[in-house]
Design an enzyme around this catalytic site. Structure first.
Site, PDB file in Angstrom:
ATOM      1  N   THR A 118       0.828  -1.186   0.000  1.00  8.27           N
ATOM      2  CA  THR A 118       0.000   0.000   0.000  1.00  8.27           C
ATOM      3  C   THR A 118       0.865   1.240   0.000  1.00  8.27           C
ATOM      4  OG1 THR A 118      -0.109   0.037   2.404  1.00  8.27           O
ATOM      5  CG2 THR A 118      -1.849  -1.145   1.269  1.00  8.27           C
ATOM      6  N   SER A 119       0.389   2.285  -0.646  1.00  7.39           N
ATOM      7  CA  SER A 119       1.133   3.537  -0.685  1.00  7.39           C
ATOM      8  C   SER A 119       0.737   4.449   0.460  1.00  7.39           C
ATOM      9  CB  SER A 119       0.868   4.250  -2.009  1.00  7.39           C
ATOM     10  OG  SER A 119      -0.513   4.510  -2.164  1.00  7.39           O
ATOM     11  N   CYS A 120      -0.427   4.202   1.049  1.00 13.41           N
ATOM     12  CA  CYS A 120      -0.916   5.109   2.077  1.00 13.41           C
ATOM     13  C   CYS A 120      -0.876   4.489   3.461  1.00 13.41           C
ATOM     14  CB  CYS A 120      -2.348   5.534   1.754  1.00 13.41           C
ATOM     15  SG  CYS A 120      -3.518   4.160   1.730  1.00 13.41           S
ATOM     16  N   GLY A 121      -0.414   3.246   3.560  1.00 11.74           N
ATOM     17  CA  GLY A 121      -0.363   2.603   4.865  1.00 11.74           C
ATOM     18  C   GLY A 121      -1.571   1.727   5.101  1.00 11.74           C
TER      19      GLY A 121
END
Length: 276
Positions: A118-121
């Site tokens: 994931t790029s946003c956590g």
């Protein structure tokens, strides 16, 4: 010499780009190496599973590490076939599982979306609980001196050829209990770099030797998850981890640390580290 993962040549990992530079208020045009980022489609038993953005190279190791961190495989022997194709300009990696493994992880394959890249956590308690279900406690067989911890993290720059060219790559290195390097990888994404490094130990059938990971980045929840799936006892980076990363590392008995300005900070698992 450590086996540096360079399936593709350096020229495929970056390109030269003319840029404008102002120095002392003087304008000039120079050529700079710019890291390449491309999509990689991962298919599991004929079905699309995920699309990740990564630097070209080490595709098979990347996919093996990704599958391990996702819980799709536990060992290389769970994979019947692993291939990579670039026909028609499309980067596709295909994984064929053994029938026994596919039956065992049917619920994971039926899950919508993937949980590690994931790029946003990580979002929400439900997702965090989902990840914990595929993790097992790290063994507690090793202890390392503070000097050894610094030595491991300081080895990274020696092998960061892509970073030296582009200033845009993350790196990951995996060590055994004697802190002998097992694998090294670089990628535009820190998650990809760790997947590639872990995946190389899977492909080389040396995952059982892996105990220590070093990263050129902040240690996020996702990185701890990947390290935990590889059953690493120690993960060290160059920037402080998130609170969620510390919670996960503590829950699986992992040592989580970072170095900054010759200071070693240990956030959990302090019993594995001793002063010289």
């Amino acid at each position: 010499m450590i086996p540096v993962n360079t399936v593709n040549s350096d020229s495929q990992n970056y390109r030269e780009e003319p840029i404008t530079v102002y120095e002392d208020n003087i304008r000039q045009t120079v050529s700079e190496a710019i890291i390449i980022e491309e999509p990689l489609s991962i298919r599991i038993d004929g079905s699309s599973y995920s699309l990740v953005m990564r630097s070209p190279g080490d595709e098979k190791a990347h996919v093996a590490g990704f599958c391990l961190s996702e819980g799709i495989i536990d060992h290389a022997r769970d994979i019947r076939e692993l291939s990579f194709c670039t026909e028609d300009g499309v980067n596709v990696a295909t994984v064929l599982l053994t029938p026994e493994r596919r039956e065992k992880i049917a619920d994971i394959l039926d899950r919508k979306g993937f949980i590690s890249q994931t790029s946003c956590g990580i979002c929400g308690k439900e997702m965090a609980a989902d990840i914990r279900q595929i993790l097992t406690p790290a063994p507690n067989n090793c202890r390392f001196s503070t000097a050894a911890m610094f030595h491991a993290i300081n080895m990274l720059p020696e092998y960061q050829t892509l970073y030296k060219k582009t200033r845009g790559a993350h790196a990951a290195m995996i060590f055994d209990k004697a802190l002998a390097p097992l694998s090294f990888a670089e990628d535009v994404g820190r998650h990809n770099a760790l997947d590639k490094a872990i995946g190389r130990t899977v492909i080389d059938d040396r995952l059982h030797e892996a105990v220590f990971g070093a990263m050129s980045s902040r240690l996020s929840y996702e990185l701890v998850q990947k390290a935990a799936r590889a059953r690493l006892e120690v993960l060290i980076g160059i920037s402080r981890p998130t609170a969620l990363a510390i919670d996960l590392a503590r829950s699986v008995g992992m040592t989580l640390a970072c170095t900054k300005n010759q200071k070693l900070m240990i956030f959990c698992g302090q019993d594995r580290v001793f002063a010289d």
